[in-house]
Enzyme design. Structure first.
Site, PDB file in Angstrom:
ATOM      1  N   GLN A 101       0.847  -1.202   0.000  1.00 38.48           N
ATOM      2  CA  GLN A 101       0.000   0.000   0.000  1.00 38.48           C
ATOM      3  C   GLN A 101       0.878   1.246   0.000  1.00 38.48           C
ATOM      4  OE1 GLN A 101      -3.686  -0.578   2.725  1.00 38.48           O
ATOM      5  NE2 GLN A 101      -2.091  -1.762   3.676  1.00 38.48           N
ATOM      6  N   ASN A 102       2.174   1.049   0.135  1.00 40.06           N
ATOM      7  CA  ASN A 102       3.079   2.198   0.243  1.00 40.06           C
ATOM      8  C   ASN A 102       3.415   2.759  -1.129  1.00 40.06           C
ATOM      9  OD1 ASN A 102       3.004   1.733   2.930  1.00 40.06           O
ATOM     10  ND2 ASN A 102       4.969   0.661   3.018  1.00 40.06           N
ATOM     11  N   HIS A 119      -1.583   1.371  -4.342  1.00 36.38           N
ATOM     12  CA  HIS A 119      -1.994   2.764  -4.133  1.00 36.38           C
ATOM     13  C   HIS A 119      -1.154   3.723  -4.977  1.00 36.38           C
ATOM     14  CE1 HIS A 119      -4.087   1.781  -0.027  1.00 36.38           C
ATOM     15  NE2 HIS A 119      -4.692   1.261  -1.071  1.00 36.38           N
ATOM     16  N   CYS A 130      -5.746  14.965 -20.010  1.00 39.35           N
ATOM     17  CA  CYS A 130      -5.332  14.397 -21.309  1.00 39.35           C
ATOM     18  C   CYS A 130      -4.458  13.158 -21.152  1.00 39.35           C
ATOM     19  CB  CYS A 130      -4.638  15.451 -22.164  1.00 39.35           C
ATOM     20  SG  CYS A 130      -2.989  15.888 -21.590  1.00 39.35           S
ATOM     21  N   CYS A 153      -0.001  20.842 -16.957  1.00 41.49           N
ATOM     22  CA  CYS A 153       0.281  20.027 -18.140  1.00 41.49           C
ATOM     23  C   CYS A 153       0.735  20.908 -19.304  1.00 41.49           C
ATOM     24  CB  CYS A 153      -0.987  19.259 -18.521  1.00 41.49           C
ATOM     25  SG  CYS A 153      -0.817  18.254 -19.984  1.00 41.49           S
ATOM     26  N   CYS A 156      -2.326  20.645 -22.070  1.00 37.72           N
ATOM     27  CA  CYS A 156      -3.680  21.177 -21.881  1.00 37.72           C
ATOM     28  C   CYS A 156      -3.792  22.132 -20.687  1.00 37.72           C
ATOM     29  CB  CYS A 156      -4.690  20.040 -21.742  1.00 37.72           C
ATOM     30  SG  CYS A 156      -4.518  19.119 -20.220  1.00 37.72           S
ATOM     31  N   GLY A 193       2.901  -4.199   8.988  1.00 34.98           N
ATOM     32  CA  GLY A 193       2.747  -2.747   9.094  1.00 34.98           C
ATOM     33  C   GLY A 193       1.488  -2.176   8.476  1.00 34.98           C
ATOM     34  N   SER A 195      -2.741  -1.613   9.257  1.00 31.45           N
ATOM     35  CA  SER A 195      -3.847  -1.772  10.206  1.00 31.45           C
ATOM     36  C   SER A 195      -5.003  -2.543   9.570  1.00 31.45           C
ATOM     37  CB  SER A 195      -4.332  -0.393  10.668  1.00 31.45           C
ATOM     38  OG  SER A 195      -4.742   0.364   9.546  1.00 31.45           O
ATOM     39  N   ALA A 237       9.068  -3.939  13.043  1.00 32.51           N
ATOM     40  CA  ALA A 237       9.214  -4.808  11.876  1.00 32.51           C
ATOM     41  C   ALA A 237      10.681  -5.093  11.570  1.00 32.51           C
ATOM     42  CB  ALA A 237       8.532  -4.167  10.673  1.00 32.51           C
TER      43      ALA A 237
END
Ligand code: NAD
Length: 253
Positions: A101-102, A119, A130, A153, A156, A193, A195, A237
């Site tokens: 998820q990191n 993620h 665009c 951008c 655009c 690590g 939840s 950890a």
């Protein structure tokens, strides 16, 4: 009684196809605060507000005020012993796919392979209008040279966003599919690590358990799966996973 790294090593060595799911607690020992731990980001700002698509679309200056310093912070960090231990477990063939998820890229920096970033990642920027993609380096130059701090951008002029998935934004379909495919093949999952409160990734342990697979969890805080985990480790950890690699080497050699 809490389990030990020896218990985790035995569970992993006994599995044919163990996968790993990591969350923000993996990187706190690298100096990146998590979201829900005791020193987490939520204690200081509300990520639901600043890391939100609505804020990006309606007030890109506010969005970038929060994100620009975060890019510098995240670019300067290094993997910690927990990242190294996970990469070592993959090298020994004990762990296969690594779902994270990191967004900090520290697993890859530590030499991990088959990393699924559900993620998104800090490594690129994108235009949501665009779909032009640019590198993180280009994104930073644009943000720093804009009067209002908002990178835009070239094609655009729409405000650019980093490749990190925001609240209110869809998760990348290919990565979520890869994560679920990995869980459907797994006979064990190690969670480190996290939840386990952010769906849909929080459901991966249930997918593995539903197939009769084993669940190991290593976090300082509680998770909704604690009562049904086969191995439940608490503590840092870095220490716990380093000891697990030592225990694995004793078992495998
Ligand atoms: P979370 O913050 O909800 O939970 C982190 C868990 O890890 C907590 O239980 C905490 O007690 C534990 N923890 C903290 N330090 C630890 C350590 N050294 N050893 C063992 N456990 C430790 O994290 P989450 O489930 O990943 O959800 C947060 C969301 O925020 C994710 O979607 C993630 O993408 C994002 N996020 C990412 C980063 C990053 O990329 N490093 C940092 C913050 C938030």
């Amino acid at each position: 009684m809490p389990n030990t790294p020896d218990d985790l090593a035995r569970l992993l060595a006994g599995a044919d196809h163990a996968i790993c799911l990591t969350g923000a607690g993996m990187s706190t020992e690298s100096g990146i605060p998590d979201f829900r731990g005791k020193d987490g980001v939520w204690q200081k700002v509300n990520p639901m507000e600043v890391a939100n698509m609505q804020t990006f679309l309606t007030d890109p200056r506010r969005f970038w005020e929060f994100h620009r310093p975060r890019i510098d912070m995240l670019s300067g960090v290094e993997p910690n012993p927990a990242h190294v231990a996970i990469a070592e477990m993959q090298r020994r063939g004990v762990l296969k796919t690594l779902v994270t998820q990191n967004i900090d890229r520290l697993h890859s920096k530590a030499g991990a392979s088959d990393v699924v970033e559900v993620h998104g990642s800090l490594s690129r920027g994108q235009c949501l209008q665009c779909r032009t993609m640019i590198t993180l380096e280009e994104l930073v130059v644009k943000a720093d040279s804009a009067d209002d701090g908002v990178p835009r951008c070239n094609d655009c002029d729409f405000p650019l966003k980093s490749g990190v998935v925001m609240f209110g934004e869809n998760l990348p379909v290919a990565e979520i599919t890869a994560a679920y495919d990995a869980a459907e093949r797994a006979d064990a999952i190690l969670v480190v690590g996290s939840s386990l409160q952010v769906a849909p990734v929080s459901e991966l342990p249930a997918v593995v358990q539903g197939r009769g697979g084993k669940l190991a969890i290593l976090t300082e805080g509680d998770t909704p799966y604690d009562a049904t985990a086969d191995v439940r480790l608490r503590g840092k950890a870095g220490v716990q996973l380093t000891e697990t690699v030592t225990a694995l080497d004793a078992l495998l050699n």
